[in-house]
Design an enzyme around this catalytic site. Structure first.
Site, PDB file in Angstrom:
ATOM      1  CG  ASP A  83      -0.384  -0.050   2.523  1.00  0.00           C
ATOM      2  OD1 ASP A  83       0.857  -0.188   2.607  1.00  0.00           O
ATOM      3  OD2 ASP A  83      -1.132   0.056   3.514  1.00  0.00           O
ATOM      4  CB  SER A  84       4.592   1.718  -0.190  1.00  0.00           C
ATOM      5  OG  SER A  84       4.784   0.577  -1.005  1.00  0.00           O
ATOM      6  CG  ASP A 102       0.552  -4.040   2.108  1.00  0.00           C
ATOM      7  OD1 ASP A 102       0.678  -4.904   2.998  1.00  0.00           O
ATOM      8  OD2 ASP A 102       1.400  -3.161   1.879  1.00  0.00           O
ATOM      9  CE  LYS A 123       3.453  -5.833   3.746  1.00  0.00           C
ATOM     10  NZ  LYS A 123       3.013  -4.686   4.579  1.00  0.00           N
ATOM     11  CD  GLU A 132       0.917  -1.419   7.956  1.00  0.00           C
ATOM     12  OE1 GLU A 132       0.599  -0.608   8.865  1.00  0.00           O
ATOM     13  OE2 GLU A 132       1.359  -1.057   6.858  1.00  0.00           O
ATOM     14  CD  GLU A 149       8.164  -0.200   7.304  1.00  0.00           C
ATOM     15  OE1 GLU A 149       7.190  -0.921   6.999  1.00  0.00           O
ATOM     16  OE2 GLU A 149       8.329   0.932   6.811  1.00  0.00           O
TER      17      GLU A 149
HETATM   18  O1  KIV Z   1       3.610  -1.060   1.602  1.00  0.00           O
HETATM   19  C1  KIV Z   1       4.758  -1.504   1.523  1.00  0.00           C
HETATM   20  O2  KIV Z   1       5.462  -1.329   0.500  1.00  0.00           O
HETATM   21  C2  KIV Z   1       5.281  -2.265   2.652  1.00  0.00           C
HETATM   22  C3  KIV Z   1       6.743  -2.566   2.656  1.00  0.00           C
HETATM   23  C4  KIV Z   1       7.494  -1.335   2.942  1.00  0.00           C
HETATM   24  C5  KIV Z   1       7.076  -3.674   3.570  1.00  0.00           C
HETATM   25  O3  KIV Z   1       4.560  -2.578   3.538  1.00  0.00           O
END
Ligand code: KIV
Length: 275
Positions: free
Chosen positions: A43-44, A82, A111, A113, A180
């Site tokens: 989600d970056s 994510d 993924k 958090e 992280e």
């Molecule tokens: O969103 C993302 O790219 C991430 C990585 C930085 C692990 O969660």
């Protein structure tokens, strides 16, 4: 490269897994062609692709759209998507989000958090057959509550929370855990304590794998670059130079030249001119 199974991934302790983010067809294709082991549609993308100043505005629709594109670019890669902020606030919502990311968009795993607090969500996903990668330490979706984009786990209490979080995620059924922005010593301890792979970002050299954001690695993100990032090229500068030359050549008439033009039958042209 053959796609690993989740069972194989669980056993990749000490394997030095290389993971990178990718958010679209061309970047996923490049990442896969480079032989990177795992692709994360992070989600970056909210920051490096959509121009937000955090990941919180990213929606499930955004993630589905970009995961589909990345999947088209890397059809054989192990692709992790994510779960965006507030898309896994309950077990039912998490399963609905995972269904969209895996069934509609083609992700192999999701993924999310959080540590101990997301254990019931992880358990519900795993019970429903969803492979889950955990993420502790700095969790960008809730960075504000952690005091910003800062090193986590520096003091005993916060370090314990991270260790316990990773252990709880393992017990809940995650196949791996992202660590992280934590001290290298703490990442080493977590890596030794859990039997599933740790994948570090700003977490030192002792993790079982490493992940970085594509745009950081190739120099395409002009915003803040964290010190743990290594830029392997300055693609942004190379692209800007090329675009400046294009604009100059259009203005000077140097582009398009004969090689970039097509010609037609002279007789046909004469007839149209009426001569
Ligand atoms: O969103 C993302 O790219 C991430 C990585 C930085 C692990 O969660």
């Amino acid at each position: 490269m053959k796609k690993p199974t989740v069972l194989e991934l669980r056993r990749k302790k000490g394997a030095h897994l290389a993971m990178l983010t990718a958010y679209d067809f061309p970047t996923a294709r490049l990442v896969a062609e480079a032989g990177v082991d795992l692709i994360l549609v992070g989600d970056s993308l909210g920051m490096v692709v959509l121009g937000y100043d955090s990941t919180t505005p990213v929606t499930v629709d955004d993630m589905v759209h970009h995961t589909r594109a990345a999947r088209r670019g890397a059809p054989h890669a192990f692709l992790i998507a994510d779960m965006p902020f507030l898309s896994y606030a309950s077990a039912a919502q998490a399963i609905a989000t995972a269904a969209r990311l895996m069934k509609d968009a083609g992700a192999d795993s999701v993924k999310l958090e959080g540590g101990v607090e997301v254990v019931p969500i992880v358990q519900a996903l795993v019970n429903a057959g969803v492979p889950v990668l955990g993420h502790v330490g700095l969790t960008p979706q809730t960075a504000s509550a952690l005091g910003g984009y800062k090193l986590q786990g520096k003091d005993e209490e916060s370090a314990r929370r991270i260790v316990e979080g990773a252990e709880a995620l393992e017990r809940a059924g995650c196949w791996g855990v992202v660590l992280e922005l934590v001290p290298a010593e703490l990442a080493k301890l977590v890596t030794e304590r859990i039997a599933i792979p740790t994948i570090g970002i700003g977490a030192g050299a002792h993790c079982d794998g490493q992940v970085l954001v594509f745009h950081d690695v190739v120099g395409l993100f002009s915003g803040f670059t964290p010190t743990f990032v290594k830029r392997y090229t300055e693609a942004g500068n190379a692209i800007r130079d090329a675009l400046e030359r294009y604009a100059e050549e259009v203005r000077s008439g140097a582009f398009p030249a004969r090689e970039q033009s097509f010609s037609m039958n002279v007789e046909a042209l004469r007839r149209i001119y009426g001569t």
